[in-house]
Design a protein around this motif. Structure first.
Motif, PDB file in Angstrom:
ATOM      1  N   GLY A 107     -15.592 -22.743  10.442  1.00 36.09           N
ATOM      2  CA  GLY A 107     -14.853 -21.918  11.388  1.00 36.09           C
ATOM      3  C   GLY A 107     -14.856 -22.564  12.754  1.00 36.09           C
ATOM      4  N   ARG A 108     -14.231 -21.893  13.725  1.00 32.44           N
ATOM      5  CA  ARG A 108     -14.212 -22.431  15.084  1.00 32.44           C
ATOM      6  C   ARG A 108     -15.553 -22.242  15.789  1.00 32.44           C
ATOM      7  NH1 ARG A 108     -11.298 -19.579  18.130  1.00 32.44           N
ATOM      8  NH2 ARG A 108     -10.643 -17.975  16.661  1.00 32.44           N
ATOM      9  N   ARG A 109     -16.300 -21.174  15.427  1.00 34.44           N
ATOM     10  CA  ARG A 109     -17.644 -20.953  15.989  1.00 34.44           C
ATOM     11  C   ARG A 109     -18.530 -20.423  14.859  1.00 34.44           C
ATOM     12  NH1 ARG A 109     -14.394 -18.543  19.550  1.00 34.44           N
ATOM     13  NH2 ARG A 109     -15.094 -16.466  18.947  1.00 34.44           N
ATOM     14  N   PRO A 110     -18.909 -21.283  13.927  1.00 31.91           N
ATOM     15  CA  PRO A 110     -19.655 -20.800  12.755  1.00 31.91           C
ATOM     16  C   PRO A 110     -21.152 -20.657  13.013  1.00 31.91           C
ATOM     17  CG  PRO A 110     -19.242 -23.128  12.530  1.00 31.91           C
ATOM     18  CD  PRO A 110     -18.602 -22.718  13.841  1.00 31.91           C
ATOM     19  N   GLY A 111     -21.516 -19.984  14.105  1.00 32.69           N
ATOM     20  CA  GLY A 111     -22.919 -19.799  14.418  1.00 32.69           C
ATOM     21  C   GLY A 111     -23.585 -18.828  13.456  1.00 32.69           C
ATOM     22  N   ALA A 112     -24.903 -18.825  13.461  1.00 31.87           N
ATOM     23  CA  ALA A 112     -25.658 -17.981  12.538  1.00 31.87           C
ATOM     24  C   ALA A 112     -25.634 -16.532  13.009  1.00 31.87           C
ATOM     25  CB  ALA A 112     -27.093 -18.476  12.454  1.00 31.87           C
ATOM     26  N   VAL A 113     -25.326 -15.621  12.084  1.00 33.91           N
ATOM     27  CA  VAL A 113     -25.415 -14.198  12.388  1.00 33.91           C
ATOM     28  C   VAL A 113     -26.330 -13.499  11.397  1.00 33.91           C
ATOM     29  CG1 VAL A 113     -23.146 -14.089  13.435  1.00 33.91           C
ATOM     30  CG2 VAL A 113     -23.378 -13.638  11.014  1.00 33.91           C
ATOM     31  N   ARG A 114     -26.760 -14.198  10.369  1.00 31.53           N
ATOM     32  CA  ARG A 114     -27.641 -13.603   9.374  1.00 31.53           C
ATOM     33  C   ARG A 114     -29.092 -13.884   9.710  1.00 31.53           C
ATOM     34  NH1 ARG A 114     -25.070 -15.200   3.586  1.00 31.53           N
ATOM     35  NH2 ARG A 114     -22.909 -14.673   3.991  1.00 31.53           N
ATOM     36  N   MET A 115     -29.949 -13.353   8.872  1.00 24.68           N
ATOM     37  CA  MET A 115     -31.357 -13.729   8.953  1.00 24.68           C
ATOM     38  C   MET A 115     -31.462 -15.219   8.602  1.00 24.68           C
ATOM     39  SD  MET A 115     -32.970 -11.032   9.835  1.00 24.68           S
ATOM     40  CE  MET A 115     -34.671 -11.376   9.416  1.00 24.68           C
ATOM     41  N   PRO A 116     -32.508 -15.900   9.071  1.00 25.29           N
ATOM     42  CA  PRO A 116     -32.645 -17.331   8.762  1.00 25.29           C
ATOM     43  C   PRO A 116     -32.624 -17.575   7.259  1.00 25.29           C
ATOM     44  CG  PRO A 116     -34.227 -16.676  10.434  1.00 25.29           C
ATOM     45  CD  PRO A 116     -33.573 -15.416   9.961  1.00 25.29           C
ATOM     46  N   GLU A 117     -31.902 -18.625   6.861  1.00 21.94           N
ATOM     47  CA  GLU A 117     -31.768 -18.973   5.446  1.00 21.94           C
ATOM     48  C   GLU A 117     -32.478 -20.287   5.167  1.00 21.94           C
ATOM     49  OE1 GLU A 117     -27.779 -18.433   3.660  1.00 21.94           O
ATOM     50  OE2 GLU A 117     -27.149 -18.057   5.720  1.00 21.94           O
ATOM     51  N   THR A 118     -32.922 -20.446   3.932  1.00 15.17           N
ATOM     52  CA  THR A 118     -33.503 -21.700   3.485  1.00 15.17           C
ATOM     53  C   THR A 118     -32.808 -22.103   2.186  1.00 15.17           C
ATOM     54  OG1 THR A 118     -35.641 -21.125   4.439  1.00 15.17           O
ATOM     55  CG2 THR A 118     -35.608 -22.890   2.820  1.00 15.17           C
ATOM     56  N   PRO A 119     -32.131 -23.262   2.170  1.00 12.34           N
ATOM     57  CA  PRO A 119     -31.931 -24.170   3.312  1.00 12.34           C
ATOM     58  C   PRO A 119     -30.900 -23.619   4.294  1.00 12.34           C
ATOM     59  CG  PRO A 119     -30.698 -24.952   1.429  1.00 12.34           C
ATOM     60  CD  PRO A 119     -31.474 -23.763   0.946  1.00 12.34           C
ATOM     61  N   SER A 120     -30.953 -24.121   5.522  1.00 13.28           N
ATOM     62  CA  SER A 120     -29.986 -23.694   6.533  1.00 13.28           C
ATOM     63  C   SER A 120     -28.595 -24.139   6.132  1.00 13.28           C
ATOM     64  CB  SER A 120     -30.324 -24.309   7.895  1.00 13.28           C
ATOM     65  OG  SER A 120     -31.580 -23.858   8.331  1.00 13.28           O
ATOM     66  N   PRO A 121     -27.585 -23.277   6.296  1.00 17.27           N
ATOM     67  CA  PRO A 121     -26.220 -23.706   5.970  1.00 17.27           C
ATOM     68  C   PRO A 121     -25.769 -24.858   6.865  1.00 17.27           C
ATOM     69  CG  PRO A 121     -26.345 -21.319   6.239  1.00 17.27           C
ATOM     70  CD  PRO A 121     -27.638 -21.881   6.719  1.00 17.27           C
ATOM     71  N   LEU A 122     -24.900 -25.684   6.312  1.00 19.81           N
ATOM     72  CA  LEU A 122     -24.238 -26.722   7.103  1.00 19.81           C
ATOM     73  C   LEU A 122     -23.031 -26.061   7.761  1.00 19.81           C
ATOM     74  CD1 LEU A 122     -24.199 -29.790   7.740  1.00 19.81           C
ATOM     75  CD2 LEU A 122     -22.590 -30.023   5.863  1.00 19.81           C
ATOM     76  N   ARG A 123     -22.865 -26.249   9.067  1.00 19.79           N
ATOM     77  CA  ARG A 123     -21.774 -25.603   9.793  1.00 19.79           C
ATOM     78  C   ARG A 123     -20.715 -26.630  10.146  1.00 19.79           C
ATOM     79  NH1 ARG A 123     -26.564 -23.230  10.880  1.00 19.79           N
ATOM     80  NH2 ARG A 123     -26.582 -20.971  10.617  1.00 19.79           N
ATOM     81  N   ILE A 124     -19.500 -26.381   9.683  1.00 17.54           N
ATOM     82  CA  ILE A 124     -18.368 -27.258   9.984  1.00 17.54           C
ATOM     83  C   ILE A 124     -17.577 -26.597  11.107  1.00 17.54           C
ATOM     84  CG2 ILE A 124     -16.328 -28.414   9.067  1.00 17.54           C
ATOM     85  CD1 ILE A 124     -18.881 -29.306   7.695  1.00 17.54           C
ATOM     86  N   VAL A 125     -17.530 -27.257  12.279  1.00 14.54           N
ATOM     87  CA  VAL A 125     -16.885 -26.692  13.460  1.00 14.54           C
ATOM     88  C   VAL A 125     -15.453 -27.210  13.549  1.00 14.54           C
ATOM     89  CG1 VAL A 125     -17.009 -26.424  15.955  1.00 14.54           C
ATOM     90  CG2 VAL A 125     -19.115 -26.598  14.619  1.00 14.54           C
ATOM     91  N   VAL A 126     -14.497 -26.292  13.422  1.00 15.54           N
ATOM     92  CA  VAL A 126     -13.076 -26.622  13.526  1.00 15.54           C
ATOM     93  C   VAL A 126     -12.696 -26.606  15.010  1.00 15.54           C
ATOM     94  CG1 VAL A 126     -10.753 -25.797  12.931  1.00 15.54           C
ATOM     95  CG2 VAL A 126     -12.605 -25.671  11.253  1.00 15.54           C
ATOM     96  N   PRO A 127     -11.854 -27.532  15.488  1.00  9.39           N
ATOM     97  CA  PRO A 127     -11.468 -27.534  16.905  1.00  9.39           C
ATOM     98  C   PRO A 127     -10.924 -26.186  17.353  1.00  9.39           C
ATOM     99  CG  PRO A 127     -10.736 -29.554  15.854  1.00  9.39           C
ATOM    100  CD  PRO A 127     -11.269 -28.681  14.762  1.00  9.39           C
TER     101      PRO A 127
END
Length: 202
Positions: A107-127
């Motif tokens: 997404g354009r701002r794919p920040g974390a909104v959930r409880m911490p995950e293991t493994p942490s998701p990879l975030r793909i930032v769209v312009p």
């Protein structure tokens, strides 16, 4: 004119608090819960690697001298091993295929909104100028032996092109299983190809 005698007004409204509206200007990824090692920005400029301090010019990076760990600092436990990915994602603007050994949030701002995950998701930032893509648009992950795409409440939805099959449009919050050879379209030219991994490849 006073309101002392009016019904509906009184002590029950004394705790009302009015807060100033936050600025809606562009903002970076939220600092909380975001690990820079799990963020990929599309069309990122090529930045030369930084040489660590304490390395003479021309010396190999192994010559870097790091300060010793303080004796009272706890040693972090090793992270759990990542699962063997069944597929990779080919994403426009990313210079390498992305293995699905961890969830991928796009997404354009794919920040974390959930409880911490293991493994942490990879975030793909769209312009940010790709307005057809929502802030948190899609999640793609490997669940056991299945590959699953989930719409994270996007505005424009997700279109999944299954190999040799029908085209499916996902509603906000809906998930569907995909196969290698599928294409996941988010809009604004962000078409993600799901590719099988050759088990014999090294």
């Amino acid at each position: 004119m006073g309101h002392e005698g009016e019904p509906g007004r009184g002590d029950e409204h004394d705790d009302t608090v009015i807060r100033p509206r936050r600025s809606l200007g562009p903002s970076p990824l939220p600092a909380e819960g975001v690990d820079d090692a799990t963020v990929i920005r599309l069309i990122e400029p090529d930045i030369p690697p930084t040489v660590p301090l304490g390395v003479p010019a021309g010396a190999p990076l192994s010559a870097a001298v790091l300060p010793p760990r303080p004796p009272d600092e706890p040693v972090e436990a090793s992270p759990p091993a990542l699962p063997a990915p069944l597929a990779t994602l080919r994403i426009p603007g990313v210079d390498r295929d992305v293995p699905l050994d961890r969830p991928v949030v796009i997404g354009r701002r794919p920040g974390a909104v959930r409880m911490p995950e293991t493994p942490s998701p990879l975030r793909i930032v769209v312009p940010a100028d790709r307005r057809g893509v929502s802030a948190r648009h899609a999640r793609i992950e490997q669940l056991g032996g299945a590959l699953v795409v989930t719409d994270l409440g996007s505005s424009n939805g997700i279109v999944v092109h299954l190999p040799g099959g029908p085209v499916r449009r996902l509603r906000p919050g809906e998930s569907c299983a995909v196969l290698p050879g599928s294409v996941v379209s988010l809009g604004d030219g962000i078409d993600i190809a799901v590719q099988a991994i050759d088990p014999g490849a090294s």
